[in-house]
Write an enzyme that holds these catalytic residues in place. Structure first.
Site, short mmCIF file in Angstrom:
data_model
loop_
_atom_site.label_atom_id
_atom_site.label_comp_id
_atom_site.label_asym_id
_atom_site.label_seq_id
_atom_site.Cartn_x
_atom_site.Cartn_y
_atom_site.Cartn_z
N ASP A 74 0.86 -1.18 0.00
CA ASP A 74 0.00 0.00 0.00
C ASP A 74 0.90 1.24 0.00
OD1 ASP A 74 -2.18 1.69 -0.01
OD2 ASP A 74 -3.27 0.64 1.56
C1 BGC Z 1 -5.16 3.16 0.11
C2 BGC Z 1 -5.33 2.15 -1.00
C3 BGC Z 1 -5.14 2.81 -2.34
C4 BGC Z 1 -3.80 3.49 -2.37
C5 BGC Z 1 -3.49 4.16 -3.70
C6 BGC Z 1 -3.93 4.00 -0.04
O1 BGC Z 1 -3.90 5.07 0.84
O2 BGC Z 1 -5.14 2.47 1.35
O3 BGC Z 1 -6.60 1.55 -0.91
O4 BGC Z 1 -5.25 1.86 -3.36
O5 BGC Z 1 -3.77 4.47 -1.36
O6 BGC Z 1 -4.27 5.28 -3.88
#
Ligand code: BGC
Length: 724
Positions: A274
Site C-alpha cells: 500500500d
Molecule cells: C489506500 C489504498 C489505495 C492506495 C493508492 C492507499 O492510501 O489504502 O486503498 O489503493 O492508497 O491510492
C-alpha cells in the site's frame, strides 16, 4: 467455478526469463517501483526525494508503474516515453483506484453488496474497468474485500460488509468482472488488485490505520476467505495492507505474504505494497531505517513498492552487500513483467484517445448505474404501507440537506466522478411525479452545521404538503479512507429537523444517505418509513424515486449490522454463544442497553410480504463426506411482485472449537409474482460444514447441525441433521 487465469504460461515464462537475463539490477528495481503521479502533479517542483526518484526513473525509462495520471493523452504520452526510453522497450503499468465505478460512478461497495447479486457486481466492475481502460489505465486497485465489523471505520463504505461467505462470492464476481483480459484492440486489458491483505478492517476502535490484533483463527475463518476466493478466481495482483498482523506489518509479514499467499494458495501474481507502506515500517517500529525496511519487505514477499522509493534506493546496495539474494528480485520482477505481458502491454500500450467518448458514461453504463442503485437500496421501515407513494399526490414537500445535493451521492473514493453527472433526489422526484403535483422544497439545514435558521421555512413546506420526503445523512467525506467516526448518529442538526417535521403529524418518509451503518434508534422509533439509500452514485435520485414511487420494489438486504449504539460495537451476526448468553444478571449483557442490533445482518423489507414454509432437509443423518439438500417454499403473500434474498445459515451445535451461532452458507435471490410460490433448494456440502478444528485442520466433525433458512439472520425456519 471461474477458470484460473494462469499468469505464467510457458510462453510468458520464456519471455520473462529472456528479459530478466538482459536486465541490470537497476532496471530490475526500477520495475519494482511505483509512484503516484498525482502527488507530483500537485507539486512538480517540490523536489522532494520521492519526486526526484520518480523523475530519475522516468528519464531512464526504468519505471515500473505510475498511478493517478490525468486522462488518456497523458497516459499515452508517458507510456510512449517509458517504452522509448527503456533499453528493452518495457512498458509501464498504469494504475488507479477504480473503487465503485470510474466516471460512471456506481453505488459504494457496501451498498452494492446489499444487492446480494454477484452478477450485478460483476457487471459494474467490468463497466468500471472498461471506462478506466479507455483512459489508459490497465490496473485497478480494486476490489476492496476487507471484512469489517466496525461501522466507525470509514472504509466500511468500501467493503462488502461483515460476512466471509458473502465476501467470498462478491470477491470472486468482482475480480472476474474487473479483469478485462480480452478487450477490444483499441483498448487495454485490465488487472484487478484485491486489497488490503490482510486484516485492515479490524483496526482497533474503528480508527483507520490503527493496530490490528486478531487470532490466527479469525484471520483464517473470517478475514482470509474472500482473498482466497479472489486468488482462485485468477486475481493478477494483490495489495498488502498498512496494518500489522500478529505484530508484523503486512508488507513485512512473511507468514502472510509468502507462507499463506504463495505457498499455501499458490498465488502467482504481483504483490504490491500500500501507499508508502514500506516507509511506514519505520514508523511502525519494525525497521530502524529505510534500508532495513527495504530488506524486510523484499524478504517477506513484497514485489512492488508503492510510492516510497525505498526499493529503488536500497535494493541494489543490499544485493551487492549480499544481504538480499538477487533471486528474490528476479522472482518479484518476473511477476511484474509477466503481468505486463499478460495484459499485452508489450504489444500495445497506447489507447485510441477517442475511445473514451463512446465508453465513458455510455447509455449502457448509465442504465447499469440506475439498476445497481435501485438494487442497493434497503427498505428499513414501512409502517402502514406509507410507501410506495402515488405519483398523483396533490402536494409533496422535499426537505433536507441531501435533497438537491449532487456531490455526496458520489460517495468516498470516486475521484473520477463528476457531480454534474449525478441526478439529485429532487430531480429524480421531479422526473417521476405527475406535473399536477405541487412540489415544495426547502433545505432546512446543512449536513454538519449547528445552524437551525432554515428550519422555519422547511417546516412551513412540510405543513403545507400532503406528504414529506426528508433527505438526511452523511457527507461523502465522513466515510472512506482516514474518515472514521466516534458517533454514528446523524450529524449536525439533522435529527432535530427530522423530529420537528415528524411532529407536525403528516406522513413523512426519511431517506438516509450514508457510507456506513448508523445508530438511529430514535428515527426507527419515530418515523413510519425509512429508506436506506447510501451513497448511490450518478443515478442516485432516479433510483430512489423509482423506489419511493413503486416503479421498483426494494429488495436490498443489509450486509453489515446496524448497532443501536456505538457502545455495542463490534456487533455482528456471526457471534458466538459464550458460556453465558445474554439473559439475566451475570449474563453477557449491558445494564443500560439491549444487546440486539437496530437492524440485523441480512435485513431488508419489501413492499410485498414473503412467507416461508415447508423446510425439508433431504436426510436427517449423513456421513461427513455427504452433502445434504435443504429446501423451503417461499410465497409472495402480498400484492406486489417482488424479489427476495433467501438466506441459509448453519450452526454446528457442538464442535472441538466454539462456533458462531450462525454462519451464512448460501443465499438465493428470487423473483416472485404476487401470489406466487417457489421452492428454493440449497445444497449444503462438506466444505460448508467443515471447521478449523482444535488441531488446526479443516474437518467436518460429527454431531448435530442446525440449519436456518429465512429472510434475514434473525428470522427463519429451523431444522436439524446429524453428521455421523
Ligand atoms: C489506500 C489504498 C489505495 C492506495 C493508492 C492507499 O492510501 O489504502 O486503498 O489503493 O492508497 O491510492
Amino acid at each position: 467455478m471461474i477458470a484460473k487465469k494462469n499468469l505464467f504460461s510457458s510462453e510468458i515464462k520464456e519471455k520473462v526469463q529472456s528479459l530478466i537475463s538482459e536486465m541490470t539490477l537497476e532496471e530490475k528495481v526500477g520495475q519494482m517501483s511505483q509512484f503516484d503521479w498525482g502527488f507530483h502533479a500537485i507539486n512538480p517542483d517540490a523536489g522532494g526525494e520521492i519526486n526526484l526518484i520518480m523523475k530519475e526513473l522516468l528519464d531512464k525509462g526504468m519505471l515500473g508503474s505510475l498511478f493517478n495520471l490525468s486522462g488518456v493523452e497523458q497516459a499515452n504520452t508517458l507510456q510512449q516515453q517509458a517504452i522509448e526510453r527503456s533499453r528493452l522497450g518495457i512498458p509501464m503499468i498504469v494504475g488507479r483506484d477504480v473503487i465503485h465505478g470510474y466516471r460512471s460512478v456506481f453505488p459504494i461497495p457496501l451498498a452494492q453488496s446489499a444487492s446480494w447479486n454477484p452478477d450485478l457486481i460483476r457487471r459494474t466492475a467490468s463497466a468500471a474497468s472498461k471506462e478506466a481502460a479507455s483512459d489508459g489505465i490497465s490496473w485497478v486497485f480494486a476490489p476492496m474485500i476487507d471484512i469489517t465489523r466496525d461501522p466507525r471505520w470509514g472504509r466500511i463504505a468500501e467493503t462488502m460488509g461483515e460476512d466471509p461467505h458473502l465476501g467470498e462470492i462478491m470477491a470472486e464476481a468482482w475480480v472476474d468482472g474487473a479483469e478485462v483480459l480480452d478487450s477490444a484492440n483499441e483498448s487495454l486489458s485490465v488487472a484487478s488488485c484485491p486489497k488490503h491483505f490482510a486484516g485492515y478492517g479490524f483496526a482497533e476502535s474503528g480508527r483507520d490505520y490503527n493496530t490490528v490484533d486478531v487470532s490466527d483463527r479469525v484471520l483464517r475463518e473470517v478475514i482470509l476467505p474472500p482473498f482466497r476466493k479472489a486468488v482462485d478466481a485468477g486475481a493478477l495482483s494483490i495489495m498488502a495492507s498498512f496494518n500489522e498482523v500478529n505484530g508484523v506489518p503486512a508488507c513485512a509479514n512473511h507468514y502472510l505474504l509468502t507462507t499463506i499467499l504463495r505457498e499455501e494458495w499458490g498465488f502467482e501474481g504481483v504483490l504490491v505494497s500500500d501507499y508508502n507502506a514500506l516507509g511506514e515500517l519505520i514508523t511502525h517500529g519494525v525497521a530502524k531505517d529505510a534500508e532495513e525496511a527495504c530488506e524486510i519487505a523484499i524478504k517477506a514477499g513484497t514485489d512492488m513498492d508503492m510510492h516510497s522509493g525505498i526499493y529503488y534506493k536500497y535494493l541494489p546496495k543490499l544485493v551487492q552487500e549480499g544481504r538480499v539474494d538477487e533471486s528474490l528480485i528476479d522472482a518479484a520482477v518476473g511477476r511484474i513483467l509477466a503481468l505486463k505481458i499478460k495484459l499485452k502491454l508489450f504489444d500495445n500500450a497506447q489507447v485510441n484517445p477517442d475511445l473514451n467518448q463512446s465508453v465513458i458514461l455510455s447509455e449502457e453504463h448509465v442504465s447499469l448505474a440506475r439498476e445497481a442503485a435501485r438494487e442497493s437500496i434497503v427498505l428499513l421501515k414501512n409502517d402502514n404501507d406509507t410507501l410506495p407513494l402515488t405519483k398523483q399526490l396533490k402536494s409533496l414537500a422535499v426537505i433536507g440537506p441531501l435533497a438537491t445535493n449532487i456531490n455526496d451521492p458520489l460517495g468516498c473514493w470516486a475521484a473520477d466522478g463528476n457531480p454534474d453527472d449525478v441526478v439529485s433526489l429532487l430531480d429524480g422526484i421531479k422526473a417521476k411525479i405527475s406535473p399536477d403535483t405541487e412540489l415544495l422544497y426547502a433545505e432546512g439545514c446543512d449536513i454538519e452545521s449547528e445552524d437551525e435558521n432554515g428550519f422555519e421555512q422547511a417546516l412551513a413546506v412540510v405543513a403545507q404538503a400532503d406528504v414529506t420526503i426528508i433527505a438526511v445523512g452523511e457527507s461523502k467525506i465522513m466515510s472512506g479512507e482516514g474518515n472514521s467516526r466516534s458517533e454514528l448518529d446523524l450529524p449536525g442538526k439533522q435529527r432535530e429537523l427530522v423530529e420537528a417535521a415528524i411532529k407536525l403529524g403528516k406522513p413523512v418518509v426519511v431517506v438516509l444517505f450514508n457510507g456506513r451503518p448508523l445508530t438511529t434508534v430514535w428515527l426507527d422509533e419515530k418515523a413510519t418509513s425509512i429508506v436506506e439509500a447510501w451513497h448511490l452514485g450518478i443515478q442516485s435520485g432516479n433510483a430512489i424515486a423509482d423506489v419511493l414511487f413503486g416503479d421498483y420494489n426494494p429488495s436490498g438486504k443489509l450486509t453489515a449490522t446496524f448497532p443501536r449504539s456505538v457502545g455495542q460495537i463490534p456487533l455482528y451476526y456471526y457471534r458466538k454463544n459464550t458460556g453465558r448468553p445474554p439473559g439475566g444478571v451475570y449474563s453477557s449483557r449491558y445494564v443500560d442497553a439491549p444487546v440486539q442490533p437496530l437492524y440485523p445482518f441480512g435485513y431488508g423489507l419489501s413492499y410485498t410480504k414473503f412467507e416461508y414454509n415447508n423446510l425439508v432437509i433431504s436426510s436427517t443423518s449423513i456421513s461427513s463426506s455427504d452433502s445434504v439438500s435443504v429446501s423451503v417454499d417461499i410465497t409472495n403473500t402480498g400484492s406486489y411482485n417482488g424479489d427476495e434474498v433467501v438466506q441459509l445459515y448453519i450452526r454446528d451445535l457442538a464442535a472441538s472449537v466454539t462456533q458462531p451461532l450462525k454462519k451464512l452458507k448460501g443465499f438465493s435471490k428470487i423473483s416472485l409474482l404476487a401470489g406466487e410460490t417457489k421452492t428454493v433448494t440449497f445444497t449444503v456440502t462438506p466444505s460448508d460444514l467443515a471447521i478449523i478444528g482444535v488441531n488446526n485442520s479443516l474437518t467436518v466433525e460429527p454431531g448435530s447441525f442446525q440449519v436456518m433458512v429465512g429472510s434475514n439472520s434473525e428470522d427463519g425456519l429451523i431444522g436439524e441433521f446429524v453428521v455421523r
